[in-house]
Design a protein around this motif. Structure first.
Motif, short mmCIF file in Angstrom:
data_model
loop_
_atom_site.label_atom_id
_atom_site.label_comp_id
_atom_site.label_asym_id
_atom_site.label_seq_id
_atom_site.Cartn_x
_atom_site.Cartn_y
_atom_site.Cartn_z
N MET A 1 0.85 -1.18 0.00
CA MET A 1 0.00 0.00 0.00
C MET A 1 0.88 1.24 0.00
N LYS A 2 0.72 2.09 -0.96
CA LYS A 2 1.47 3.34 -1.03
C LYS A 2 0.64 4.45 -0.39
N LEU A 3 1.29 5.26 0.44
CA LEU A 3 0.62 6.42 0.99
C LEU A 3 0.71 7.53 -0.03
N LYS A 4 -0.43 7.97 -0.51
CA LYS A 4 -0.45 9.02 -1.54
C LYS A 4 -0.40 10.41 -0.93
N THR A 5 -0.95 10.56 0.25
CA THR A 5 -1.00 11.87 0.87
C THR A 5 0.29 12.14 1.63
N PRO A 6 0.91 13.29 1.38
CA PRO A 6 2.12 13.60 2.14
C PRO A 6 1.82 13.64 3.64
N ILE A 7 2.73 13.14 4.43
CA ILE A 7 2.61 13.19 5.88
C ILE A 7 3.55 14.30 6.36
N SER A 8 3.04 15.17 7.15
CA SER A 8 3.82 16.30 7.65
C SER A 8 4.40 17.12 6.50
N GLY A 9 3.54 17.45 5.54
CA GLY A 9 3.96 18.27 4.40
C GLY A 9 4.68 17.46 3.34
N GLU A 10 5.95 17.20 3.52
CA GLU A 10 6.75 16.59 2.47
C GLU A 10 7.02 15.10 2.67
N PHE A 11 6.57 14.53 3.76
CA PHE A 11 6.86 13.13 4.03
C PHE A 11 5.81 12.22 3.40
N THR A 12 6.24 11.39 2.46
CA THR A 12 5.39 10.38 1.86
C THR A 12 6.15 9.06 1.89
N LEU A 13 5.43 7.99 1.71
CA LEU A 13 6.10 6.70 1.67
C LEU A 13 7.07 6.66 0.50
N ASP A 14 6.68 7.23 -0.63
CA ASP A 14 7.56 7.21 -1.81
C ASP A 14 8.89 7.92 -1.55
N ASN A 15 8.84 9.17 -1.03
CA ASN A 15 10.12 9.87 -0.85
C ASN A 15 10.93 9.30 0.31
N LEU A 16 10.26 8.74 1.33
CA LEU A 16 11.01 8.11 2.41
C LEU A 16 11.64 6.81 1.93
N GLU A 17 10.91 6.04 1.11
CA GLU A 17 11.47 4.80 0.55
C GLU A 17 12.69 5.08 -0.31
N ASP A 18 12.62 6.13 -1.12
CA ASP A 18 13.76 6.50 -1.96
C ASP A 18 14.98 6.85 -1.12
N ALA A 19 14.78 7.69 -0.10
CA ALA A 19 15.89 8.10 0.76
C ALA A 19 16.46 6.92 1.53
N PHE A 20 15.59 6.06 2.02
CA PHE A 20 16.00 4.86 2.77
C PHE A 20 16.84 3.93 1.89
N ALA A 21 16.35 3.64 0.68
CA ALA A 21 17.07 2.74 -0.23
C ALA A 21 18.41 3.35 -0.64
N GLU A 22 18.43 4.65 -0.88
CA GLU A 22 19.68 5.31 -1.26
C GLU A 22 20.70 5.23 -0.13
N ALA A 23 20.26 5.46 1.11
CA ALA A 23 21.17 5.41 2.25
C ALA A 23 21.69 4.00 2.49
N LEU A 24 20.86 2.99 2.23
CA LEU A 24 21.28 1.60 2.41
C LEU A 24 22.09 1.08 1.22
N GLY A 25 21.89 1.72 0.06
CA GLY A 25 22.53 1.22 -1.15
C GLY A 25 21.77 0.04 -1.74
N ALA A 26 20.54 -0.18 -1.24
CA ALA A 26 19.69 -1.28 -1.71
C ALA A 26 18.27 -1.02 -1.24
N ALA A 27 17.35 -1.79 -1.80
CA ALA A 27 15.96 -1.71 -1.39
C ALA A 27 15.55 -3.07 -0.83
N PRO A 28 15.81 -3.31 0.46
CA PRO A 28 15.60 -4.63 1.03
C PRO A 28 14.12 -5.02 1.11
#
Length: 189
Positions: A1-28
Motif C-alpha cells: 500500500m502506497k501512501l499518496k498523501t504527504p505526511i507532515s507536508g513533504e513526508f510520503t512513503l515514496d520519498n522516504l522509501e527512496d531516501a532509505f534505499a539510497e542510504a542503504l545502497g539497496a531496497a531490502p
C-alpha cells in the motif's frame, strides 16, 4: 500500500522509501511495512529540521543495527542522530531491537520518562525476520548529557529484563492460578 498523501507536508512513503534505499545502497525486502509503520507513528512538527532524506538515513542506520542483533536478547544502543552526509540532527536516538513481546513500549517509555529524558518522537515498527516478529523501537530524544547516558541505558536494560521475565513467567503463572482455583473449588465447604 502506497501512501499518496504527504505526511507532515513533504513526508510520503515514496520519498522516504527512496531516501532509505539510497542510504542503504539497496531496497531490502520488508522495507515498505517498516517505513509505513514509521509514517503512521510520525506526528507533524515533532522533529523540526529533519527532512525525508535525513529520516531515511537515520532509518537505514536503524535497519542495519537490527540486522546485527543477537538472536533472543534485546539489542540496545544510544547514539547521536546523523542525517544526510553525516549531518548532526541535534537529537539522540535510543534504539532497541528484540523479538516482539507485550509490554515493550510502555516499559521502555516509562523508564525513559523516569530517567528525565526529553522525548521528541517514538517509532515502533514491528517487522518479520526469519518467520518471527521483531520489535524495533526508536526513541528520538533531546540530547542526553554524557553524565546521564549510562544511567539511562541501565534503566532501559533493566526494564527489558523485567519484560523478558514477565513474558516468560506468564504461561506458568496462568497454569498455577488455574490449578490453585481448581484446588480451592474442590476444598470449598
Amino acid at each position: 500500500m502506497k501512501l499518496k498523501t504527504p505526511i507532515s507536508g513533504e513526508f510520503t512513503l515514496d520519498n522516504l522509501e527512496d531516501a532509505f534505499a539510497e542510504a542503504l545502497g539497496a531496497a531490502p525486502a520488508g522495507r515498505e511495512p517498516f517505513l509505513t509503520r514509521v509514517l503512521e507513528d510520525w506526528r507533524p512538527g515533532e522533529l523540526a529540521g529533519v527532512s525525508p532524506v535525513d529520516l531515511g538515513c537515520v532509518l537505514a542506520s536503524f535497519w542495519r543495527f537490527a540486522q546485527e542483533r543477537r538472536e533472543d536478547a534485546p539489542t540496545v544502543r544510544l547514539i547521536r542522530a546523523r542525517g544526510a552526509g553525516g549531518r548532526d540532527l541535534k537529537f539522540d536516538l535510543l534504539e532497541i531491537v528484540q523479538p516482539d513481546a507485550p509490554f515493550l513500549v510502555d516499559s521502555v517509555m516509562g523508564e525513559v520518562g523516569e530517567a528525565g529524558a526529553d522525548v521528541r518522537a517514538m517509532f515502533h515498527p514491528v517487522t518479520e525476520s526469519a518467520g518471527a516478529r521483531l520489535s524495533m523501537i526508536q526513541v528520538w530524544l533531546a540530547p542526553v548529557g554524557e553524565e546521564r547516558r549510562a544511567g539511562l541505558m541501565e534503566r532501559v536494560l533493566a526494564a527489558m529484563a523485567d519484560v523478558h521475565a514477565a513474558v516468560n513467567d506468564f504461561r506458568p503463572m496462568l497454569e498455577l492460578l488455574a490449578h490453585t482455583i481448581d484446588d480451592l473449588e474442590k476444598a470449598a465447604p
